[in-house]
Design an enzyme around this catalytic site. Structure first.
Site, PDB file in Angstrom:
ATOM      1  N   CYS A  13      16.894  26.987   8.257  1.00 31.56           N
ATOM      2  CA  CYS A  13      16.011  26.608   7.164  1.00 31.56           C
ATOM      3  C   CYS A  13      15.358  28.025   7.073  1.00 31.56           C
ATOM      4  O   CYS A  13      15.656  29.051   7.594  1.00 31.56           O
ATOM      5  CB  CYS A  13      14.871  25.956   7.794  1.00 31.56           C
ATOM      6  SG  CYS A  13      13.969  26.382   9.172  1.00 31.56           S
ATOM      7  N   CYS A  16      13.615  29.654  10.092  1.00 26.01           N
ATOM      8  CA  CYS A  16      14.755  30.530  10.895  1.00 26.01           C
ATOM      9  C   CYS A  16      14.742  31.937  10.480  1.00 26.01           C
ATOM     10  O   CYS A  16      14.587  32.908  11.117  1.00 26.01           O
ATOM     11  CB  CYS A  16      15.869  29.703  10.841  1.00 26.01           C
ATOM     12  SG  CYS A  16      15.906  28.175  11.758  1.00 26.01           S
ATOM     13  N   CYS A  78      47.105  62.456  23.724  1.00 31.04           N
ATOM     14  CA  CYS A  78      46.254  62.594  25.315  1.00 31.04           C
ATOM     15  C   CYS A  78      44.887  61.844  25.086  1.00 31.04           C
ATOM     16  O   CYS A  78      44.456  61.491  24.186  1.00 31.04           O
ATOM     17  CB  CYS A  78      46.134  64.064  25.680  1.00 31.04           C
ATOM     18  SG  CYS A  78      45.199  65.032  24.410  1.00 31.04           S
ATOM     19  N   CYS A  81      42.299  62.822  22.895  1.00 29.57           N
ATOM     20  CA  CYS A  81      42.412  62.282  21.432  1.00 29.57           C
ATOM     21  C   CYS A  81      41.823  60.947  21.378  1.00 29.57           C
ATOM     22  O   CYS A  81      41.018  60.652  20.458  1.00 29.57           O
ATOM     23  CB  CYS A  81      43.968  62.042  21.151  1.00 29.57           C
ATOM     24  SG  CYS A  81      44.896  63.742  20.954  1.00 29.57           S
ATOM     25  N   ASP A 495      36.934  23.999  41.949  1.00 28.17           N
ATOM     26  CA  ASP A 495      36.456  22.733  41.591  1.00 28.17           C
ATOM     27  C   ASP A 495      37.613  21.825  42.264  1.00 28.17           C
ATOM     28  O   ASP A 495      38.698  22.204  42.385  1.00 28.17           O
ATOM     29  CB  ASP A 495      36.291  22.554  40.118  1.00 28.17           C
ATOM     30  CG  ASP A 495      36.158  21.079  39.714  1.00 28.17           C
ATOM     31  OD1 ASP A 495      35.322  20.558  40.266  1.00 28.17           O
ATOM     32  OD2 ASP A 495      37.044  20.647  38.774  1.00 28.17           O
ATOM     33  N   ASP A 691      38.638  23.491  35.511  1.00 28.70           N
ATOM     34  CA  ASP A 691      39.346  22.958  34.326  1.00 28.70           C
ATOM     35  C   ASP A 691      38.721  23.714  32.923  1.00 28.70           C
ATOM     36  O   ASP A 691      39.712  23.444  32.072  1.00 28.70           O
ATOM     37  CB  ASP A 691      39.429  21.418  34.371  1.00 28.70           C
ATOM     38  CG  ASP A 691      38.055  20.768  33.930  1.00 28.70           C
ATOM     39  OD1 ASP A 691      37.114  21.406  33.631  1.00 28.70           O
ATOM     40  OD2 ASP A 691      38.010  19.571  34.301  1.00 28.70           O
ATOM     41  N   ASP A 695      33.589  22.567  33.581  1.00 31.41           N
ATOM     42  CA  ASP A 695      33.181  23.459  34.412  1.00 31.41           C
ATOM     43  C   ASP A 695      32.871  24.981  33.835  1.00 31.41           C
ATOM     44  O   ASP A 695      32.565  25.873  34.375  1.00 31.41           O
ATOM     45  CB  ASP A 695      34.234  24.057  35.430  1.00 31.41           C
ATOM     46  CG  ASP A 695      34.656  22.989  36.420  1.00 31.41           C
ATOM     47  OD1 ASP A 695      33.732  22.266  36.810  1.00 31.41           O
ATOM     48  OD2 ASP A 695      35.893  22.442  36.553  1.00 31.41           O
TER      49      ASP A 695
END
Length: 818
Positions: A13, A16, A78, A81, A495, A691, A695
């Site tokens: 909006c 914001c 190198c 560079c 876990d 997983d 988590d």
């Protein structure tokens, strides 16, 4: 003062937009700011850095949208560079960061989305002296190989230099050859011939050094090409004056060094050729992944399957894959059944059965029966494309360990030029006669031997090979710096559910009262449970036979169990308290109940007509790979912890079986973050394995987050590392790859620094007063080339990393021949 326009997220909006605008306007260095809610774009004028603007919007809750562009760059030779290219990119308005990789000849540039386009980035790098172009992220193409041009230039340089080298050096080693040359064509003609041949070497195959090195030298930012150009030009110029204008030189100093200039160019080109070949092998993993996509597919058009290019596939198209063919894109099977080899995606050697409604992944290989599937993702949205992007991103990363090398390299070339100038001055002032000749040899040797190529290649080549090999083992490093952080981990926290265990309850044990048939009791319990969708009920149903007796008058008592009538008999199924509440004595089951409870297993008791007859133990089974993986982590010197939401008895029972050092039980999902902080305070750097879904906060909080996913779950944003095989053994392989790769990087950096530290003084002539040893520029060129080849060869050893844990050999296909 610059003006930046870039995209802003999370605005819904005008309020914001106003808050985002005020946050930008309040930032130091901002003179004017405006935010447009219609197009979600911000425009900022001032001197504030992109990072300052990004941080201000993040604090306000409206993050600036970021984009990452990839460039293919030519001419970098190198570490100086890469540093020059990075500085040029980071100086551009709108650029947040730039990582330039010498090994892959690419740059990954993170920008404020909309503030700078990729063509402008490429032009900036080109203007800095290194031709660049955009890399299409959809095609994931590789930069053109330098192997063939370098091979050609090396052969030409060698052909032109060899006659000069053989006659000049051969004349020193075998005087009759020298006398024969002098007696036939004379010294002046001999030198003129050398001039012609070596001038061709410098102007033809050696022009690359002058084309890049001299403009950079003129700009005050010399690189390795500048050192080679200066050294060879000095040797050639001195020799040319000695040949055509000897009067300009002091008496007794007339000599030619054409062969040194030619041999230097030839050896350095040969070294670069070997580097290019080795670099090609470092990118083998990416080429292999890119090669998994078929060029054509069988697409259904009006019910007829026609062969079309892969680029014509769209989401929703129906595709046919023949036996032994490669699946082109991600999809869902709509017809047929077969086994699919997913080894190249998941690292798992066992083919997976596929039938209607099963998902298939692009790049995998079909078995012995045809499949028809509907495309669900194409192009850059496929699993394979995301894996390639992950590997490329990791390979282009810059590790913290490289920071010291970068600081040294930034000042290295100017320091070498200074050392070369001081070396020439000291030899002119204090050297034996003819001092000018000695000064030239020593100065050129310093310039040639001090190339920082090995420093620039030390880290990125190891990262390329290490992360590429990890991908082949089913370990995807989403962030390159996770390689270094995982090497420093002190504790690995898992876990429990779905990570160490299968994630679904199964029937683990059963006790039946004397005189009762165990199978009949299981059928009876399953018959009563068949109306329930509780996980424990499903575990009993899946273990029981399918011919279940009829059940009537079934009633569910929440939190306790069920009561039903089976063949005219009253049957109770549920907790021990459920039986007691209905007047059933559970004494016959007491010992078994206690034994199962000690293991943390869930209990289901059964009674019929008032008599307790059986107790069933249901538990989430430990994955077969869990215990070997934890043993391997212990062997690597790591502590192992487990974080679980289960009660202490169940968690401790699992931990005891697996040999886990530390258990945190009864933790809610939002409490895992605090558990990780506690582990960090107690042990140090924490790697957390989960997983990747519930988590996610814990994966983000951990120093290193490892997500156990599947081939279709590789883009887990919270994790640093994705284990695409879905096996705990992937954690061990990730740790092993990290340790091998970091050890390899340290070896390379030590060699690169030690080589330059030791040989620059030797090239300058510190051994001459005591031992009469003065390093030839030609030997310096050879040693410089070999130092880079050593670093690359050492990095390539990482391709041989074997998985710490491998599954037992399994037949590739278990279905009957078609």
């Amino acid at each position: 003062m610059t003006t930046l326009r870039f995209a802003v997220d999370n605005m819904s909006c005008a309020g914001c937009a106003g808050r985002a605008e005020r946050a930008l306007a309040a930032s130091p260095g901002v003179s004017e700011a405006s935010v447009n809610i219609a197009n979600h774009m911000a425009q900022v004028t001032g001197t504030a850095s992109p990072e300052t603007l990004r941080a201000a919007l993040k604090r306000a809750g409206y993050p600036a949208r970021e984009a990452t562009h990839r460039l293919s760059i030519e001419g970098m030779t190198c570490a100086s560079c890469t540093g020059r290219v990075e500085r040029a990119l980071e100086a551009m308005p709108g650029v947040l960061s730039a990582n330039v990789n010498l090994a892959t000849q690419t740059a990954s540039v993170r920008v404020l989305d909309g503030a700078v386009n990729i063509d402008a980035l490429a032009q900036t790098v080109t203007d800095a002296g290194y031709p660049a172009k955009a890399v299409d992220n959809d095609t994931q193409s590789e930069p053109p190989s330098e192997i063939e041009p370098l091979r050609r230039d090396t052969m030409i340089a060698a052909a032109l230099t060899l006659p000069v080298f053989l006659t000049e050096m051969g004349g020193h080693l075998y005087p009759p050859l020298h006398h024969a040359i002098m007696g036939s064509i004379g010294m002046q003609s001999f030198w003129v011939l050398q001039f012609l041949l070596i001038t061709l070497v410098l102007a033809w195959p050696g022009r690359r050094f002058f084309r890049i090195g001299l403009p950079l030298l003129a700009k005050g930012s010399p690189d390795m090409n500048s050192l080679v150009a200066l050294g060879t030009l000095a040797a050639w110029s001195y020799s040319t004056i000695a040949t055509f204008a000897p009067a300009l030189l002091p008496d007794g100093t007339r000599a030619v060094y054409f062969e040194a200039a030619g041999v230097i160019v030839t050896l350095i080109l040969a070294g670069r050729w070997m580097e290019a070949r080795a670099k090609g092998r470092t990118g083998a993993a990416i080429r292999h992944l890119i090669g998994l996509r078929p060029d054509t597919v069988l697409l259904s058009r009006d019910g007829v399957f026609t062969e079309v290019p892969l680029s014509e596939i769209s989401v929703g198209d129906e595709i046919k894959v023949l036996p032994g063919g490669r699946i082109a894109v991600d999809g869902v099977v709509i017809e047929g059944d077969s086994y699919v080899d997913e080894l190249m995606i998941t690292g798992e050697p066992v083919p997976v059965a596929k039938t209607t409604d099963d998902s298939v992944t692009g790049g995998t290989i079909n078995g012995r029966k045809a499949l028809i599937y509907r495309a669900t993702a194409v192009g850059a949205n496929t699993v394979l494309a995301r894996i390639i992007d992950m590997v490329q991103t990791a390979q282009g990363a810059k590790l913290p360990i490289q920071a010291l090398a970068d600081k040294v390299v930034r000042i290295f070339v100017p320091v070498v030029l200074g050392i070369a100038a001081i070396t020439v001055a000291i030899w002119l002032a204090f050297g034996p006669q003819p001092s000018l000749g000695y000064a030239l040899v020593a100065g050129v040797a310093v310039l040639i031997i001090a190339c920082p190529c090995a420093m620039g290649l030390a880290t990125p080549t190891s990262i390329m090979v290490g992360t590429g090999r990890a991908a082949e083992l089913g370990v995807l490093f989403r962030k390159g710096d996770a390689l270094q952080r995982l090497d420093s981990a002190k504790v690995v926290a898992f876990d429990k559910t779905g990570t160490l265990t299968e994630g679904r309850p199964t029937l683990a044990d059963q006790y039946t009262a004397p005189g009762c048939d165990a199978a009949e009791m299981l059928r009876l319990a399953a018959a009563v449970e068949q109306g329930s969708d509780h996980p424990i009920a499903r575990a009993i149903l899946s273990a029981a036979p399918t011919d279940l007796p009829d059940v009537t008058d079934s009633e569910t008592i929440p939190g306790s169990g069920l009561i039903a009538s089976v063949s005219g008999q009253t049957v109770l199924v549920g907790s021990e308290q459920h039986l007691l509440d209905h007047g059933v004595k559970t004494a016959p089951l007491k010992d078994s109940i206690a034994r199962f409870a000690e293991k943390g297993q869930s209990l289901v008791c059964l009674a019929r007509d008032g008599k307790a007859l059986a107790v069933f133990a249901v538990a989430d089974q430990i994955k077969p790979s869990a215990r070997p993986a934890i043993d391997a982590l212990h062997a690597a010197g790591l502590k192992v912890a487990m974080i679980s939401g289960d009660n202490a008895a169940a968690a401790n029972a699992i931990a005891h079986q697996l040999g886990i050092d530390h258990v945190t039980a009864g933790v809610r999902p939002d409490g895992k973050v605090d558990a990780i902080k506690t582990l960090r305070d107690q042990f140090g750097t924490v790697a957390f394995v989960g997983d990747g879904i519930n988590d996610a906060p814990a994966l983000a909080e951990a120093d290193i987050g490892l997500a156990i996913g599947t081939g279709t779950d590789v883009a887990i944003e919270a994790a640093d590392i994705v284990l695409s095989s879905g096996r705990v053994s992937g954690v061990v392989n990730a740790v092993d790859v990290s340790k091998h790769t970091m050890s390899n990087i340290r070896q390379n950096l030590f060699w690169a620094f030690a080589y330059n530290t030791a040989l620059i003084p030797v090239a300058a002539g510190v051994l001459y007063p005591a031992f009469g040893i003065l390093l030839s520029p030609m030997l310096g060129a050879g040693a410089m080339a070999l130092s880079s080849v050593f670093v690359l060869t050492n990095a390539l050893r990482l391709r041989k990393i074997a998985p710490v844990q491998e599954d037992l050999p399994t037949p590739r296909y278990t279905e009957a021949p078609a």
